[in-house]
Motif scaffolding. Sequence first.
Motif, PDB file in Angstrom:
ATOM      1  N   GLY A 134     -36.309 -25.408   0.817  1.00 51.19           N
ATOM      2  CA  GLY A 134     -37.113 -23.569   1.174  1.00 51.19           C
ATOM      3  C   GLY A 134     -37.564 -23.705   1.908  1.00 51.19           C
ATOM      4  O   GLY A 134     -37.556 -24.206   2.902  1.00 51.19           O
ATOM      5  N   TYR A 135     -38.531 -22.818   1.886  1.00 54.37           N
ATOM      6  CA  TYR A 135     -38.925 -22.423   2.827  1.00 54.37           C
ATOM      7  C   TYR A 135     -40.153 -23.051   3.195  1.00 54.37           C
ATOM      8  O   TYR A 135     -41.062 -23.840   3.334  1.00 54.37           O
ATOM      9  CB  TYR A 135     -40.526 -21.019   2.399  1.00 54.37           C
ATOM     10  CG  TYR A 135     -39.749 -19.770   2.465  1.00 54.37           C
ATOM     11  CD1 TYR A 135     -38.960 -19.662   3.329  1.00 54.37           C
ATOM     12  CD2 TYR A 135     -39.284 -19.616   1.437  1.00 54.37           C
ATOM     13  CE1 TYR A 135     -37.423 -18.378   2.673  1.00 54.37           C
ATOM     14  CE2 TYR A 135     -38.520 -18.083   0.792  1.00 54.37           C
ATOM     15  CZ  TYR A 135     -37.469 -17.501   1.837  1.00 54.37           C
ATOM     16  OH  TYR A 135     -36.562 -16.934   1.742  1.00 54.37           O
ATOM     17  N   VAL A 136     -40.753 -23.875   4.939  1.00 55.74           N
ATOM     18  CA  VAL A 136     -41.656 -24.347   5.429  1.00 55.74           C
ATOM     19  C   VAL A 136     -41.605 -23.691   6.758  1.00 55.74           C
ATOM     20  O   VAL A 136     -41.855 -22.827   7.650  1.00 55.74           O
ATOM     21  CB  VAL A 136     -40.564 -25.768   5.795  1.00 55.74           C
ATOM     22  CG1 VAL A 136     -41.266 -26.937   7.030  1.00 55.74           C
ATOM     23  CG2 VAL A 136     -40.339 -26.145   4.539  1.00 55.74           C
TER      24      VAL A 136
ATOM     25  N   ARG B 262     -32.014 -25.816   3.377  1.00 53.92           N
ATOM     26  CA  ARG B 262     -31.261 -25.921   1.918  1.00 53.92           C
ATOM     27  C   ARG B 262     -32.239 -26.699   0.956  1.00 53.92           C
ATOM     28  O   ARG B 262     -32.303 -25.964  -0.429  1.00 53.92           O
ATOM     29  CB  ARG B 262     -30.386 -26.005   2.054  1.00 53.92           C
ATOM     30  CG  ARG B 262     -28.828 -25.976   0.576  1.00 53.92           C
ATOM     31  CD  ARG B 262     -27.602 -26.436   1.122  1.00 53.92           C
ATOM     32  NE  ARG B 262     -27.442 -26.541  -0.235  1.00 53.92           N
ATOM     33  CZ  ARG B 262     -27.112 -27.663  -1.359  1.00 53.92           C
ATOM     34  NH1 ARG B 262     -27.577 -28.584   0.361  1.00 53.92           N
ATOM     35  NH2 ARG B 262     -26.655 -27.986  -1.950  1.00 53.92           N
TER      36      ARG B 262
ATOM     37  N   ILE C 269     -41.725 -19.117   9.727  1.00 49.78           N
ATOM     38  CA  ILE C 269     -41.518 -19.965   8.561  1.00 49.78           C
ATOM     39  C   ILE C 269     -39.703 -20.212   8.767  1.00 49.78           C
ATOM     40  O   ILE C 269     -39.101 -19.355   9.290  1.00 49.78           O
ATOM     41  CB  ILE C 269     -41.614 -19.147   7.317  1.00 49.78           C
ATOM     42  CG1 ILE C 269     -42.646 -17.727   7.588  1.00 49.78           C
ATOM     43  CG2 ILE C 269     -40.604 -18.719   6.294  1.00 49.78           C
ATOM     44  CD1 ILE C 269     -43.771 -19.255   6.720  1.00 49.78           C
TER      45      ILE C 269
ATOM     46  N   ASN D  90     -35.978 -21.608   6.391  1.00 48.82           N
ATOM     47  CA  ASN D  90     -35.744 -21.880   5.551  1.00 48.82           C
ATOM     48  C   ASN D  90     -34.316 -22.916   5.283  1.00 48.82           C
ATOM     49  O   ASN D  90     -33.017 -23.342   5.700  1.00 48.82           O
ATOM     50  CB  ASN D  90     -34.967 -20.931   5.216  1.00 48.82           C
ATOM     51  CG  ASN D  90     -34.422 -20.664   3.642  1.00 48.82           C
ATOM     52  OD1 ASN D  90     -35.186 -21.198   2.740  1.00 48.82           O
ATOM     53  ND2 ASN D  90     -34.063 -19.594   2.899  1.00 48.82           N
TER      54      ASN D  90
END
Lengths: 230, 157
Positions: free
Chosen positions: B110-112, B107, B103, B105
């Motif tokens: 968000g979480y990818v 900016r 995972i 992050n």
Amino acid sequence: MKQLMTYFLLSFSLLAGAQKQPLRIQAIGIDGFKNLPFMAFSQSETVISGLVTNEKARLYNPRIGEVYVQLGRANTSKLITLGLGYASLEHLQAQRLQQRITGIYLKLGREHHSATRHGAVSFFWGYYLTLSRTKAEGNIVLDGEYFPSYTTAVPSKAGGEAGVDFTLGAQFLLFKRLQTRLLARNAMAISAFGNRNYPYLPGQGLRLSNGLVTGTGGATVQLFYLLGSR
Amino acid sequence: MKIQVFIILFGVLSCLSCTEECGVTSEPTLSIQFNWRSPKPIFTKIRVVGATKEISPQGIKPSTESAYGDLHLPLNLNESQTTYIFEQQGRTDTLTVFYTTNIQNFRRCGYVLEIAKPTTGRTILSSFKRAEVQYNGYYASYQSGTGGGINVQIAEL
């Protein structure tokens, strides 16, 4: 949380101090209206958080509630408003990131009311300081077409926020001492989370950018019961 | 004056189009690229080990806009590898691609979920004569030219 309370009480004592007459509770109120827009648009996806990607998101399952106490001295048009709130809602971003954002917050404000505060219609303006504690946790969920669906947890995060806002409003006497307040607010918030994972800041509302400092705002309807002398 | 207006307009429009692709939002795909100097193989059947559905010999739709290649096939995120079996007239080949997930992050996104090169062990196993794999990431930034996902280049069948 202790730091928040200390700061809150310190700010309160500064606002309340330097006057001789005792403060009395002038009104108590609630705000549950903030749930309604999220309930009404829970199925609609919109581009939120700064329009920096093409991703759409929706916010749903809101549980937002606020209680208020207004303090003031006899025959004054200036009131100190204290509020305590809780907000929890779910966020689904681009069908991949599912999150629950929860937070508690304290609001401390000063309102300037027109002389006819207990009349059928009156107006007020004020400024507020909001201190929040937010937590967000969730999963990335990818629906499978050729393989079973995949789910993995994203790191949960918690942190504090502070915001100041300017409020304008009108209040209408509904029945005896029951009053409804319509108010609009324009705010600036500083959030510990300067990114897209937190599009909603409890106590502040939807953020307009992903930066550390962001603008927020909105309108709401509150229900107050007047206790002070007319 | 007209030139200045044109430059400002061009700048504004360029900035509006410089968005990012925030990774996969559905089951990810792997892309396969064949040597452009040789004729492309005609597969009669492609099987994916563990798949619950049959896959067309022409492949499926890529999971991201930044994906490139001749053929796109689904990737099994529930395992750290996916094996493909390619059938053509008188010949059967296999290809196994290894990966890991993490995972990240960003900016703006968000979480990818990212699918990356395994930290240890092999990356590819194939009966094709020359095949190599590139891990370009599924998060795509059009400004920095990243993205495209996992891409297998088959230089020689």
